[in-house]
Every structure is written in structure tokens, then in C-alpha cells.
Design a protein around this motif. Structure first.
Motif, PDB file in Angstrom:
ATOM      1  N   GLU A 162       0.825  -1.149  -0.020  1.00 13.12           N
ATOM      2  CA  GLU A 162      -0.024  -0.005  -0.056  1.00 13.12           C
ATOM      3  C   GLU A 162       1.097   1.394   0.085  1.00 13.12           C
ATOM      4  N   LYS A 163       1.934   1.163   0.660  1.00  9.54           N
ATOM      5  CA  LYS A 163       3.006   2.335   0.693  1.00  9.54           C
ATOM      6  C   LYS A 163       3.386   2.619  -0.786  1.00  9.54           C
ATOM      7  N   ASP A 164       3.989   1.495  -1.363  1.00  7.47           N
ATOM      8  CA  ASP A 164       4.330   1.544  -2.748  1.00  7.47           C
ATOM      9  C   ASP A 164       3.405   2.300  -3.563  1.00  7.47           C
ATOM     10  N   GLU A 165       2.274   1.748  -3.570  1.00  4.05           N
ATOM     11  CA  GLU A 165       1.163   2.270  -4.364  1.00  4.05           C
ATOM     12  C   GLU A 165       0.945   3.839  -4.400  1.00  4.05           C
ATOM     13  N   ALA A 166       0.873   4.189  -2.871  1.00  2.00           N
ATOM     14  CA  ALA A 166       0.542   5.458  -2.485  1.00  2.00           C
ATOM     15  C   ALA A 166       1.651   6.395  -2.947  1.00  2.00           C
ATOM     16  N   THR A 167       2.918   6.119  -2.806  1.00  2.00           N
ATOM     17  CA  THR A 167       4.014   6.691  -3.318  1.00  2.00           C
ATOM     18  C   THR A 167       4.068   7.008  -4.686  1.00  2.00           C
ATOM     19  N   LYS A 168       3.638   5.819  -5.233  1.00  3.43           N
ATOM     20  CA  LYS A 168       3.667   5.865  -6.966  1.00  3.43           C
ATOM     21  C   LYS A 168       2.654   6.976  -7.288  1.00  3.43           C
TER      22      LYS A 168
END
Length: 214
Positions: free
Chosen positions: A146-152
Motif C-alpha cells: 500500500e505504501k508503494d502504491e501510495a508513493t507511486k
């Protein structure tokens, strides 16, 4: 000094850092050595603490009327214990409240060199706000995925649009990207002096090329 006074003249000045300021004392330009690298300033705040501070660079930094960093020239090199080296230089011009939109750069990693000119798109959201939100995501209770997607999603709109230069392989190219950063036109003269032009779809597949039978 009044407008009619003669300016002071110096044959030679030695300084580790030299700041050019406006009449109110706000820094407009900073010339610095490796031990006096300016912090990244936006809205009067060092919004990326430690940024560049240990880099082997000297240079010149530009600031707008609000005191925000808005581009600069940096250059330097580092020799490692085994005798290998890294060297580089970069001239950038930043979008208002954002990162660079135009850059000329040179990178040399022990003889493997690439250099050229790049153009970028940047989002309307300020870089300072983006960095702050990135830190919030990092410290949140979201899962790693979820962090990776939010950062993307946070960095959407940060894409290269054009690049012209020479790669470490020896080819010289011009690459044009669409609004999502996908290469769509690629013109190359390779290391063997063979020229070619390729047109690509958004997935990177070549749809047309010259010469056609290569």
C-alpha cells in the motif's frame, strides 16, 4: 553605496562561500565550495534535511524572489581508495515550487560516460508538499504494498519528456516521450555509426522503423 558612487574594485577575492543578496538581504545567488553546500530551501524551510551535504560538489545555486531554490550549477569528482573515480556536472532550471524541468548533465564513472540534455514534466503540487506527504506515507500504518502504491500515485506527473545525449555504450540518441513518460520516438546513431528511427506504442513495442528491414 548610492547609485552615483563608484563600486569597489578588487583584483582578487578568496572566499569559501559568496552570496548575492537583494536590498533586503534575501539571497538571490550562492557561490559555494564543497564544505558550504546550501540546503534545499522552499518557503523558507530546509525541506530535505541533509540533501547534498555530503556530496563532493561545488557550484552555484539560484533563488527566486521568494527565496526558493530554483536551479543551479553543480560539479565535482571523487577518487576512491582503489584509484577509480566518479565525476559529474549538472545545470538545472526548476519549475516554480518544483524540481528541474530542464537539465544538462555529465556523468563519468571511471571512464563510463553519459551526458546530454533532458526535459521533464512536473506536477502542480509543490515539491515541498510532495516530500512531506511521502514522509507521512513512510510513517503510516499502511502495508508495504500500500505504501508503494501510495508513493507511486504521489509522484505521478514526474516524467521525462525529451532526452538527447550520448550513452555509456557510445550511441547518440534523441528520445521523445508521451505525457506518461513512455518512449514514443527514438532516433539513434549507434556505436557502429548505424542510424535508425523507431516509433513505439505506449507499451514500448516498435510499430514502425527506418530502415524498415533492419
Amino acid at each position: 553605496m548610492s547609485q552615483n558612487e563608484e563600486p569597489n574594485k578588487f583584483k582578487k577575492i578568496e572566499a569559501e562561500q559568496l552570496n548575492i543578496v537583494d536590498k533586503n538581504g534575501k539571497v538571490k545567488l550562492s557561490l559555494f565550495n564543497q564544505d558550504n553546500i546550501p540546503p534545499a530551501i522552499m518557503d523558507g524551510v530546509d525541506f530535505i534535511p541533509g540533501h547534498r551535504q555530503n556530496d563532493p560538489i561545488s557550484g552555484l545555486m539560484f533563488y527566486n524572489s521568494e527565496g526558493d531554490e530554483c536551479g543551479g550549477l553543480i560539479y565535482g569528482n571523487e577518487i576512491k581508495e582503489d584509484g577509480s573515480y566518479e565525476a559529474g556536472a549538472s545545470l538545472t532550471f526548476d519549475q516554480y515550487k518544483q524540481d528541474q524541468v530542464v537539465q544538462m548533465s555529465y556523468v563519468d564513472n571511471n571512464g563510463e560516460r553519459n551526458y546530454g540534455f533532458s526535459v521533464y514534466d512536473r506536477p502542480e503540487q509543490s515539491l515541498k508538499e510532495t516530500i512531506e506527504k511521502q514522509e507521512e506515507i513512510k510513517n503510516s500504518n499502511l502495508s508495504d504494498d500500500e505504501k508503494d502504491e501510495a508513493t507511486k500515485q504521489l509522484f505521478e506527473g514526474n516524467v521525462p519528456r525529451a532526452q538527447m545525449g550520448k550513452s555509456t555504450k557510445g550511441d547518440v540518441s534523441v528520445k521523445l516521450m508521451d505525457s506518461k513518460g513512455n518512449q514514443r520516438i527514438r532516433m539513434v546513431v549507434d556505436e557502429n555509426d548505424i542510424p535508425k528511427i523507431e516509433f513505439l506504442d505506449e507499451n514500448g513495442n516498435v510499430t514502425y522503423k527506418l530502415p524498415p528491414n533492419e
